[in-house]
Design a protein around this motif. Structure first.
Motif, PDB file in Angstrom:
ATOM      1  N   PHE A  76      15.803 -60.699  11.777  1.00 27.69           N
ATOM      2  CA  PHE A  76      14.564 -61.416  11.458  1.00 27.69           C
ATOM      3  C   PHE A  76      14.861 -62.864  11.088  1.00 27.69           C
ATOM      4  O   PHE A  76      14.217 -63.801  11.585  1.00 27.69           O
ATOM      5  N   VAL A  77      15.862 -63.069  10.232  1.00 27.36           N
ATOM      6  CA  VAL A  77      16.211 -64.429   9.804  1.00 27.36           C
ATOM      7  C   VAL A  77      16.621 -65.271  11.006  1.00 27.36           C
ATOM      8  O   VAL A  77      16.173 -66.420  11.166  1.00 27.36           O
ATOM      9  N   ASN A  78      17.447 -64.722  11.875  1.00 28.37           N
ATOM     10  CA  ASN A  78      17.925 -65.499  13.019  1.00 28.37           C
ATOM     11  C   ASN A  78      16.847 -65.719  14.068  1.00 28.37           C
ATOM     12  O   ASN A  78      16.830 -66.760  14.736  1.00 28.37           O
ATOM     13  N   ASN A  79      15.941 -64.765  14.223  1.00 27.65           N
ATOM     14  CA  ASN A  79      14.801 -65.011  15.115  1.00 27.65           C
ATOM     15  C   ASN A  79      13.948 -66.170  14.601  1.00 27.65           C
ATOM     16  O   ASN A  79      13.441 -66.976  15.391  1.00 27.65           O
ATOM     17  N   VAL A  80      13.777 -66.243  13.288  1.00 23.37           N
ATOM     18  CA  VAL A  80      13.037 -67.366  12.702  1.00 23.37           C
ATOM     19  C   VAL A  80      13.773 -68.674  12.953  1.00 23.37           C
ATOM     20  O   VAL A  80      13.171 -69.686  13.354  1.00 23.37           O
ATOM     21  N   LEU A  81      15.097 -68.684  12.734  1.00 20.96           N
ATOM     22  CA  LEU A  81      15.889 -69.894  12.942  1.00 20.96           C
ATOM     23  C   LEU A  81      15.850 -70.347  14.391  1.00 20.96           C
ATOM     24  O   LEU A  81      15.997 -71.535  14.680  1.00 20.96           O
ATOM     25  N   GLN A  82      15.651 -69.414  15.304  1.00 22.28           N
ATOM     26  CA  GLN A  82      15.594 -69.747  16.726  1.00 22.28           C
ATOM     27  C   GLN A  82      14.168 -70.028  17.206  1.00 22.28           C
ATOM     28  O   GLN A  82      13.963 -70.318  18.380  1.00 22.28           O
ATOM     29  N   PHE A  83      13.200 -69.929  16.292  1.00 18.46           N
ATOM     30  CA  PHE A  83      11.784 -70.112  16.652  1.00 18.46           C
ATOM     31  C   PHE A  83      11.331 -69.096  17.687  1.00 18.46           C
ATOM     32  O   PHE A  83      10.473 -69.393  18.532  1.00 18.46           O
ATOM     33  N   TYR A 118      14.702 -56.831  18.455  1.00 18.66           N
ATOM     34  CA  TYR A 118      15.273 -58.071  18.980  1.00 18.66           C
ATOM     35  C   TYR A 118      16.498 -58.398  18.134  1.00 18.66           C
ATOM     36  O   TYR A 118      16.387 -59.046  17.098  1.00 18.66           O
ATOM     37  N   ARG A 119      17.642 -57.909  18.564  1.00 17.51           N
ATOM     38  CA  ARG A 119      18.864 -58.058  17.773  1.00 17.51           C
ATOM     39  C   ARG A 119      19.403 -59.474  17.902  1.00 17.51           C
ATOM     40  O   ARG A 119      19.588 -59.991  19.009  1.00 17.51           O
ATOM     41  N   GLN A 120      19.663 -60.095  16.763  1.00 10.10           N
ATOM     42  CA  GLN A 120      20.170 -61.462  16.733  1.00 10.10           C
ATOM     43  C   GLN A 120      21.254 -61.581  15.663  1.00 10.10           C
ATOM     44  O   GLN A 120      21.321 -60.781  14.733  1.00 10.10           O
ATOM     45  N   ASP A 121      22.088 -62.610  15.808  1.00 12.37           N
ATOM     46  CA  ASP A 121      23.058 -62.963  14.776  1.00 12.37           C
ATOM     47  C   ASP A 121      23.228 -64.471  14.797  1.00 12.37           C
ATOM     48  O   ASP A 121      22.621 -65.165  15.629  1.00 12.37           O
ATOM     49  N   PHE A 122      24.047 -65.011  13.896  1.00 15.64           N
ATOM     50  CA  PHE A 122      24.133 -66.466  13.792  1.00 15.64           C
ATOM     51  C   PHE A 122      24.849 -67.072  14.989  1.00 15.64           C
ATOM     52  O   PHE A 122      24.579 -68.222  15.355  1.00 15.64           O
ATOM     53  N   GLY A 123      25.745 -66.319  15.625  1.00 13.36           N
ATOM     54  CA  GLY A 123      26.373 -66.834  16.836  1.00 13.36           C
ATOM     55  C   GLY A 123      25.353 -67.089  17.928  1.00 13.36           C
ATOM     56  O   GLY A 123      25.401 -68.104  18.628  1.00 13.36           O
ATOM     57  N   LEU A 124      24.402 -66.160  18.083  1.00 13.71           N
ATOM     58  CA  LEU A 124      23.336 -66.355  19.068  1.00 13.71           C
ATOM     59  C   LEU A 124      22.407 -67.491  18.654  1.00 13.71           C
ATOM     60  O   LEU A 124      21.861 -68.194  19.512  1.00 13.71           O
ATOM     61  N   LEU A 126      23.376 -70.225  17.069  1.00  9.26           N
ATOM     62  CA  LEU A 126      24.084 -71.436  17.485  1.00  9.26           C
ATOM     63  C   LEU A 126      23.943 -71.654  18.992  1.00  9.26           C
ATOM     64  O   LEU A 126      23.734 -72.785  19.446  1.00  9.26           O
ATOM     65  N   GLY A 127      24.032 -70.569  19.754  1.00  9.22           N
ATOM     66  CA  GLY A 127      23.870 -70.683  21.197  1.00  9.22           C
ATOM     67  C   GLY A 127      22.485 -71.139  21.585  1.00  9.22           C
ATOM     68  O   GLY A 127      22.314 -71.888  22.550  1.00  9.22           O
ATOM     69  N   ARG A 128      21.491 -70.698  20.849  1.00 10.96           N
ATOM     70  CA  ARG A 128      20.104 -71.094  21.112  1.00 10.96           C
ATOM     71  C   ARG A 128      19.942 -72.603  21.035  1.00 10.96           C
ATOM     72  O   ARG A 128      19.170 -73.198  21.794  1.00 10.96           O
ATOM     73  N   TRP A 129      20.702 -73.227  20.142  1.00  8.12           N
ATOM     74  CA  TRP A 129      20.584 -74.670  19.947  1.00  8.12           C
ATOM     75  C   TRP A 129      21.712 -75.442  20.617  1.00  8.12           C
ATOM     76  O   TRP A 129      22.023 -76.563  20.236  1.00  8.12           O
ATOM     77  N   GLY A 130      22.317 -74.836  21.627  1.00 11.07           N
ATOM     78  CA  GLY A 130      23.198 -75.594  22.508  1.00 11.07           C
ATOM     79  C   GLY A 130      24.686 -75.516  22.244  1.00 11.07           C
ATOM     80  O   GLY A 130      25.454 -76.184  22.934  1.00 11.07           O
ATOM     81  N   VAL A 131      25.115 -74.725  21.277  1.00 16.59           N
ATOM     82  CA  VAL A 131      26.549 -74.611  21.009  1.00 16.59           C
ATOM     83  C   VAL A 131      27.171 -73.674  22.034  1.00 16.59           C
ATOM     84  O   VAL A 131      26.749 -72.523  22.178  1.00 16.59           O
TER      85      VAL A 131
END
Length: 248
Positions: A76-83, A118-124, A126-131
């Motif tokens: 949930f936290v990472n989905n929010v961070l990824q909008f 919708y499984r997410q983690d912080f690595g994904l 970072l990938g969402r924002w171009g890393v």
């Protein structure tokens, strides 16, 4: 952290002109893979096998559901961070439904009523924002990863709800149970790859990177997750049952 520092020192080293461009650290990775396999053979697999043999299937399912529910909190936290609003809303509903109606997450009520995961983690994230993912790397004990995901691990650890369980003895017990449960789930896979017929290391790497590259942008797909876990264990999926056979 020591492993992460080592990655910084190793990331520029290639093993030769035939090296897979995704895996310039292949000699190092193969060495760590051998170490992980030895630890698994001596400790993890025997414990997981005993756990599966003595623990009833409904109990094991409840344990897996419980930890999956905790994972949904961080998703949930990472989905929010990824909008990703749909993913965030689904994760929020899953956590609430399974926590309050599923006995703390032991029952996966959310899946039964059609709420996608919708499984997410912080690595994904970072990938969402171009890393970029960076090279493939095998971590001691933890297994397949990438440089990006390795540097995201400390954040993922902070986001793990088990980290905040008191007392320490209870927290450590949950860590052990989670590891044993994860390893026991791998025992469902089929036959071990014949190393003479196929390079298990390359198979693991290719499947892991393929599954990881497709993760995070769509609802959780159990078949894909099983493929990734099977790759970590160096096994091929079981043969599908005949068309007229009873399936789950």
């Amino acid at each position: 952290m020591a492993a992460m520092v080592g990655l910084v020192l190793l990331v520029g080293c290639a093993s030769g002109p035939r090296t897979d461009p995704r895996d310039p650290l292949e000699p190092y990775n193969r060495g760590v893979t051998r170490f992980n396999e030895q630890v698994d053979a001596m400790v993890l697999k025997p414990v997981a096998t005993a756990y599966k043999e003595v623990t009833p299937a409904p109990v094991r399912t409840g344990v897996s559901n419980f930890f999956a529910n905790l994972t949904d909190v961080w998703s949930f936290v990472n989905n929010v961070l990824q909008f990703r609003l749909e993913g965030a809303a689904s994760s929020f509903m899953r956590v609430n439904v399974n926590t309050f109606l599923g006995l703390g997450g032991v029952l996966d009520v959310a899946s039964e009523i059609g709420i996608d995961r919708y499984r997410q983690d912080f690595g994904l994230t970072l990938g969402r924002w171009g890393v970029e993912t960076g090279p493939y790397v095998v971590l001691p004990l933890l297994g397949p990863s990438t440089v990006r995901d390795t540097f995201a691990l400390p954040v993922d650890m902070v986001g793990n709800p088990v980290r905040y369980v008191d007392p320490t003895s209870a927290r450590n017990s949950l860590y052990v149970l989670r590891a044993v449960d994860a390893r026991a789930n791998l025992l469902r896979a089929g036959s071990v790859l014949d190393s003479a017929a196929l390079d298990k290391y390359s198979f693991t790497r290719d499947v892991f990177l393929q599954v990881r590259s497709q993760a995070g942008s769509a609802p959780y797909d159990k078949d894909k997750d099983d493929s990734e876990r099977d790759a970590k264990d160096g096994v091929l999926p079981e043969e599908p049952p005949p068309a007229d056979a009873k399936t789950r």
